[in-house]
Design a protein around this motif. Structure first.
Motif, PDB file in Angstrom:
ATOM      1  N   ALA A 345       0.833  -1.206   0.000  1.00  0.00           N
ATOM      2  CA  ALA A 345       0.000   0.000   0.000  1.00  0.00           C
ATOM      3  C   ALA A 345       0.868   1.256   0.000  1.00  0.00           C
ATOM      4  N   ALA A 346       1.972   1.231   0.748  1.00  0.00           N
ATOM      5  CA  ALA A 346       2.876   2.383   0.769  1.00  0.00           C
ATOM      6  C   ALA A 346       3.494   2.610  -0.607  1.00  0.00           C
ATOM      7  N   GLY A 347       3.860   1.524  -1.285  1.00  0.00           N
ATOM      8  CA  GLY A 347       4.406   1.652  -2.634  1.00  0.00           C
ATOM      9  C   GLY A 347       3.388   2.209  -3.608  1.00  0.00           C
ATOM     10  N   LEU A 348       2.158   1.727  -3.523  1.00  0.00           N
ATOM     11  CA  LEU A 348       1.091   2.245  -4.383  1.00  0.00           C
ATOM     12  C   LEU A 348       0.862   3.729  -4.124  1.00  0.00           C
ATOM     13  N   ALA A 349       0.815   4.110  -2.856  1.00  0.00           N
ATOM     14  CA  ALA A 349       0.565   5.513  -2.514  1.00  0.00           C
ATOM     15  C   ALA A 349       1.683   6.415  -3.028  1.00  0.00           C
ATOM     16  N   THR A 350       2.929   5.951  -2.922  1.00  0.00           N
ATOM     17  CA  THR A 350       4.064   6.743  -3.406  1.00  0.00           C
ATOM     18  C   THR A 350       3.968   6.982  -4.907  1.00  0.00           C
ATOM     19  N   ALA A 351       3.712   5.925  -5.663  1.00  0.00           N
ATOM     20  CA  ALA A 351       3.659   6.049  -7.118  1.00  0.00           C
ATOM     21  C   ALA A 351       2.461   6.881  -7.565  1.00  0.00           C
ATOM     22  N   LEU A 352       1.303   6.637  -6.970  1.00  0.00           N
ATOM     23  CA  LEU A 352       0.088   7.314  -7.415  1.00  0.00           C
ATOM     24  C   LEU A 352       0.042   8.776  -6.982  1.00  0.00           C
ATOM     25  N   ALA A 353       0.878   9.154  -6.016  1.00  0.00           N
ATOM     26  CA  ALA A 353       0.919  10.553  -5.579  1.00  0.00           C
ATOM     27  C   ALA A 353       1.735  11.432  -6.523  1.00  0.00           C
ATOM     28  N   LEU A 354       2.499  10.824  -7.422  1.00  0.00           N
ATOM     29  CA  LEU A 354       3.325  11.599  -8.345  1.00  0.00           C
ATOM     30  C   LEU A 354       2.462  12.317  -9.380  1.00  0.00           C
TER      31      LEU A 354
END
Length: 403
Positions: A345-354
């Protein structure tokens, strides 16, 4: 260059199975044809409707009947014995080959290497998995007349064993293969040839089919719905990600209904789109913003290669094969452990926040690396060089060497 007759030996093949090893076998064979070689795929089949002979482009496919896949033991041991007897008879009926190239180090590798030794041919073995699932370990677990004997025979007599990841290369060292036998060639991938306008049109069409707008964030998973692919962890992670991104899942398998039910239970049923198995995976990749691969184990994932080649930014589990392709924060992201939904979930949030342009730069970096290093034609050229090394022209008949 020297044109060689190469027997590509696989346990099963499409249409009865179409996993990563089978895709690589076909892609490599087609690329070798473009280099002037003459590959011939030999496999088994169990469905009476599957043709025993066909051509896929310029590559001939021959199939030998076995009721069950020949690598299975237990009640299916009869199919293994049948295949082990049928392959030599088939070889006796064919013009001689120069190389027997075994895809995966399963029972087909023992059969192929044994026949290469008997006939004075050159043998190549390409295992499909590393780590705990390393092919030689799996083969050792088989019972009856093969198992440990077959694994040790292949390790002793194969002329070349090709690692597709750095972890697999270490596995070969630990298993005792000699430096002369060990080689490193990763899997290859076709590079899409669309231009920017063509990709934009594909993106719009696929998103319309799914029910998404151009501004919706689309996360894509491609793979079988089986335990190894870890889709349940992906769904649990996606439910933790804030916002209204959509998850599109391509593939079928034993856990498809269970995963659908889990998505509904997690409250993401309207944002998780299960599309089943499709024939236009590359178009879905073109339409996505982020590709995610949460697998527990991989050799070198075809889906990940294809995603990066199509220009989709990747987020992958930190396991063998994935770590050979993805550099965290440069051409994608890695997370771990694979079964940890919080980490994913942290990885998804990092990528999708870009911002979209930043995500596009990551995707472009990944795509350029595929073009430069992992295109199937570049990989075929490396196999051509390997064949020259282990099967030099002096070992061929004058007629073959002149071909």
């Amino acid at each position: 260059m020297v044109s060689r007759r190469i027997l590509m030996l696989a346990n099963r093949f499409p249409p009865e199975t179409f996993g990563g090893a089978e895709q690589q076998c076909l892609r490599l064979s087609q690329a070798l044809v473009r280099l002037g070689h003459r590959p011939h795929i030999l496999t088994s089949y169990g469905n009476p409707e599957t043709p025993p002979h066909e051509m896929l482009g310029d590559v001939p496919i021959s199939r030998l009947y076995t009721p069950d896949p020949p690598q299975n033991g237990g009640p299916a041991i009869g199919s293994t014995i049948r295949y082990a007897r049928a392959v030599p008879r088939w070889l006796d009926s064919q013009p001689p080959f120069d190389i027997i190239h075994c895809h995966q180090a399963k029972i087909n590798a023992w059969i192929g290497v044994r026949e290469a030794v008997r006939r004075g041919l050159t043998s190549v073995v390409k295992p499909g998995a590393a780590g705990p699932n390393f092919d030689f370990f799996s083969l050792e677990k088989k019972k009856f007349f093969y198992g440990k004997y077959a694994a040790r025979y292949v390790a002793k007599h194969a002329d070349a064993v090709v690692a597709i990841s750095h972890e697999m290369r270490q596995d070969l060292i630990d298993y005792g293969l000699s430096e002369k036998q060990r080689h490193f060639i990763p899997n290859g991938v076709p590079i899409p040839d669309w231009d920017a306008a063509g990709k934009a049109a594909i993106r719009a069409r696929i998103r319309a089919e799914v029910g998404l707008s151009d501004s919706d964030q689309m996360v894509l998973f491609v793979g079988r719905m089986v335990t190894q692919k870890n889709v349940d962890t992906l769904l649990k992670a996606f439910a933790r990600v804030p916002g209204q991104a959509h998850l599109v899942l391509l593939g079928d398998g034993a856990l498809l209904d269970e995963n659908r039910a889990l998505a509904a239970e997690l409250g993401i049923g309207e944002r998780a789109h299960f599309r089943g198995r499709v024939d236009n995976v590359t178009e879905y990749l073109a339409a996505s913003d982020l590709f995610v691969l949460p697998a527990i184990a991989e050799g070198m994932s075809n889906a990940l290669l294809e995603a990066m080649a199509a220009g989709a930014a990747p987020l992958a589990s930190r396991v063998s094969g994935n770590t050979d392709l993805v550099r965290d924060g440069e051409n994608g992201w890695l997370y771990g452990p694979p079964r940890d939904p919080e980490a994913l979930a942290a990885g998804l949030a990092t990528a999708l926040a870009l911002p979209p342009e930043a995500l596009a730069r990551v995707a472009a970096t990944a795509q350029q690396e595929m073009i430069d290093t992992f295109s199937i034609d570049a990989i075929a050229a490396r196999y051509d060089a390997l064949y020259d090394q282990i099967c030099p022209p002096s070992s061929l008949s004058p007629k073959e060497a002149a071909a």
